[in-house]
Enzyme design. Structure first.
Site, PDB file in Angstrom:
ATOM      1  N   ASP A 171      35.033  28.951  53.966  1.00 37.68           N
ATOM      2  CA  ASP A 171      34.015  29.328  54.941  1.00 37.68           C
ATOM      3  C   ASP A 171      32.602  28.849  54.626  1.00 37.68           C
ATOM      4  O   ASP A 171      31.969  28.201  55.447  1.00 37.68           O
ATOM      5  CB  ASP A 171      33.981  30.855  55.079  1.00 37.68           C
ATOM      6  N   LYS A 172      32.072  29.168  53.477  1.00 37.62           N
ATOM      7  CA  LYS A 172      30.675  28.856  53.175  1.00 37.62           C
ATOM      8  C   LYS A 172      30.517  27.546  52.419  1.00 37.62           C
ATOM      9  O   LYS A 172      29.425  27.003  52.335  1.00 37.62           O
ATOM     10  CB  LYS A 172      30.028  29.987  52.348  1.00 37.62           C
ATOM     11  N   GLU A 181      31.164  40.421  56.534  1.00 31.06           N
ATOM     12  CA  GLU A 181      32.126  40.372  57.631  1.00 31.06           C
ATOM     13  C   GLU A 181      32.861  41.709  57.707  1.00 31.06           C
ATOM     14  O   GLU A 181      33.100  42.351  56.688  1.00 31.06           O
ATOM     15  CB  GLU A 181      33.149  39.254  57.402  1.00 31.06           C
ATOM     16  N   SER A 236      34.737  38.226  60.862  1.00 32.76           N
ATOM     17  CA  SER A 236      35.540  37.105  60.393  1.00 32.76           C
ATOM     18  C   SER A 236      36.070  36.309  61.574  1.00 32.76           C
ATOM     19  O   SER A 236      36.237  36.824  62.682  1.00 32.76           O
ATOM     20  CB  SER A 236      36.720  37.650  59.573  1.00 32.76           C
TER      21      SER A 236
END
Length: 559
Positions: free
Chosen positions: A127-128, A447, A473
């Protein structure tokens, strides 16, 4: 020493008599005389043994390095960190997830900038990490290619495809008596069968698709499965191609233009991808010094139809998108809405790349004339509860829940809300408000998948609405509105909501309103004071520097 091309940054560490000490250090790594005339390429690897999406990146790095050598370059593998959002979910660990994006960008910028590499291939997946690397690429403006590690295979349980989303929702199913503890254990053992990013259109896979859409990955990269021979082949080709980009002087900022970002947004909206991508695209735009207000997503969303129904917004998985032709096929279908002249890391334009693409499964990628819905799978809501904006993923929502209203149940943390959900204190018609979870107030903008998945697992996914100044999410589904801005820590209206206040959600009109008299809110504001958290270390620095979610939660002075 012979001279090196004046176009190569690495000449600063290897050319001239005064660089003899530098060459001596490089020779200690095994470099030969002829290597000093070749481009130096960083292979930036976010390999980690704790992150399933990154567990296999060592193998891909070896293939990238093979490709660099074949093309006449000298590869050097360097590293950055990775955090698994699934493992960090639902507890204090999630506070570190979004802040890691900026630390990744900083670390890549530092190691690549310090060693004066001529180009880089960035191995990432989750994700990041992917947006952090793209932010670094924007700062460094080197020839750069991203290789995302690919999606995990789906698990199979009792004849149906499952994944990590199934596990989070199974907690609610168990609590409501819909499955047994034995069934939960069975599911746990098969849901995640191997390495790769989680199998559906969560943030990791959405960002992989958008990276390919903006031209920073080679065609086919996003959807090629993590453990496939195709992924190995793409990795080697990325290594070869980056050396060509160095020779041709094609740098990241020539590819990551405003047009490229808008192309990526169109793909995001058509896929019905994760709402987190709004934060990430804005952060990348900030590094590129491109103005990308949240209203651009709404402007394009009114014109871009939703063409895909990929979990959690439908029945398909990343395996299905790959089989249907992947991102290139989707962009071929969207071609009338895209800037086909945008340059990509192939050295060709987007239009040239997709000229031979075709859609091989019309259930997975619909015709532009026969969309899932006429507008996009993501919407921006504003109103008295979110004056600067909020975000909802509409992909997968039924038409009968485009309007929702009800009394507020207010919680000052995710944990308090989760406790109430599992205790059965939340019922149909309620609007769950979770505040003090924004970028500053969390800090870290956690999230809320544990909460939303529990509600979905209990069969209440479209009977209850959730609103937060935190995030959701990409695996979240239901009436879930995040990124509410201004956040509670900034004194936004969400800080003033009380139990029983009436909240109205009107997705068609793009409104999120708190039905409380302004005079009443003003009296509440006079009594209000922000929650004080005892912070230290990185989170303390992050909370003092981070900006609003509506500007990408970027750091003050970054870029």
């Amino acid at each position: 020493m012979s001279g090196v091309s004046s176009g190569m940054r690495s000449q600063e560490v290897k050319f001239g008599l005064e660089r003899a000490p530098h060459r001596a250090l490089l020779r200690s790594l095994g470099l030969k005389d002829e290597d000093f005339d070749r481009p130096f390429v960083a292979v930036v690897n976010s390999y980690s043994e704790i992150v399933p999406g990154h567990r296999h990146l060592r193998d891909l790095a070896e293939r990238v390095k093979d490709g660099v050598r074949e093309a006449g370059g000298v590869p050097f593998e360097v590293n950055t960190i990775a955090i698994c959002d699934g493992i960090a979910m639902g507890h204090e660990g999630m506070r570190f997830s979004l802040p890691s994006r900026d630390l990744i960008a900083d670390s890549v910028e530092l190691v690549v900038g310090a060693h004066r590499f001529d180009g880089m291939v960035m191995l990432t997946n989750c994700d990041k990490i992917t947006p952090g690397m793209l932010m670094a690429a924007a700062r460094l403006d080197l020839p750069a290619i991203v290789v995302t590690g690919g999606p995990m295979s789906s698990g199979v349980w009792r004849g149906r495809k499952v994944g990590v989303q199934s596990m989070f929702e199974a907690v609610g199913e168990l609590k409501s008596g819909r499955i047994t503890e034995q069934e939960l254990c069975e599911l746990e053992r098969v849901a995640c069968p191997g390495p790769g990013s989680c199998n559906a259109l969560f943030t990791a896979n959405t960002m992989a698709c958008l990276t390919e859409a903006m031209g920073m990955s080679l065609p086919g990269t996003a959807t090629a499965p993590a453990t496939s021979s195709k992924k190995l082949s793409i990795s080697a080709e990325a290594g070869r191609k980056v050396v060509e980009l160095v020779s041709e002087g094609i740098t990241a900022r020539r590819v990551m233009t405003e047009s490229a970002l808008r192309n990526a947004i169109c793909v995001d909206l058509s896929l019905g991808g994760s709402t987190n991508t709004i934060l990430h695209l804005q952060a990348i735009a900030s590094e590129l010094e491109v103005d990308l207000p949240i209203d651009v997503f709404e402007e394009l969303g009114r014109r871009v139809p939703q063409l895909c129904t990929i979990a959690p917004g439908g029945p398909h998985t990343m395996e299905d998108l790959e089989r249907a032709g992947g991102v290139q096929a989707l962009m071929k279908e969207l071609s009338s809405l895209l800037d086909l002249g945008a340059l990509t890391v192939t050295g060709r334009t987007l239009g040239e790349n997709i000229s031979n693409a075709s859609v091989d499964d019309r259930d997975v990628i619909r015709h532009l004339s026969k969309p899932v819905r006429e507008t996009s799978g993501i919407a921006i809501l504003k109103g008295t509860l979110a004056p600067r904006g909020s975000v909802i993923k509409t992909a997968g929502l039924a038409q009968n829940v485009m309007h929702f209203s009800g009394p507020a149940e207010v919680f000052d943390s995710e944990e308090d809300a989760m406790r109430a959900v599992l205790e059965g204190s939340i019922g149909p018609g309620d609007v769950v408000v979770i505040r003090n979870e924004g970028p500053k107030g969390g800090p870290g903008m956690r999230e809320m998948l544990s909460v939303t998945a529990a509600i979905s697992g209990m069969g209440l996914g479209e009977a209850i609405a959730l609103i937060t100044d935190g995030r959701f999410s990409g695996a979240t589904r239901g009436i879930c509105i995040g990124h509410v801005s201004p956040e509670a820590a900034e004194g936004g209206p969400i800080a003033l909501v009380e139990k029983g206040d009436y909240v109205e959600i009107d997705i068609a009109r793009r409104r999120l309103d708190l039905k409380v008299d302004p005079d009443v809110l003003e009296r509440r504001r006079e009594r209000w004071s922000p929650v004080k958290r005892q912070l230290r270390g990185y989170l303390r620095r992050y909370a003092s520097q981070v900006t609003s979610a509506t500007s990408g939660a970027v750091l003050v002075g970054a870029g």
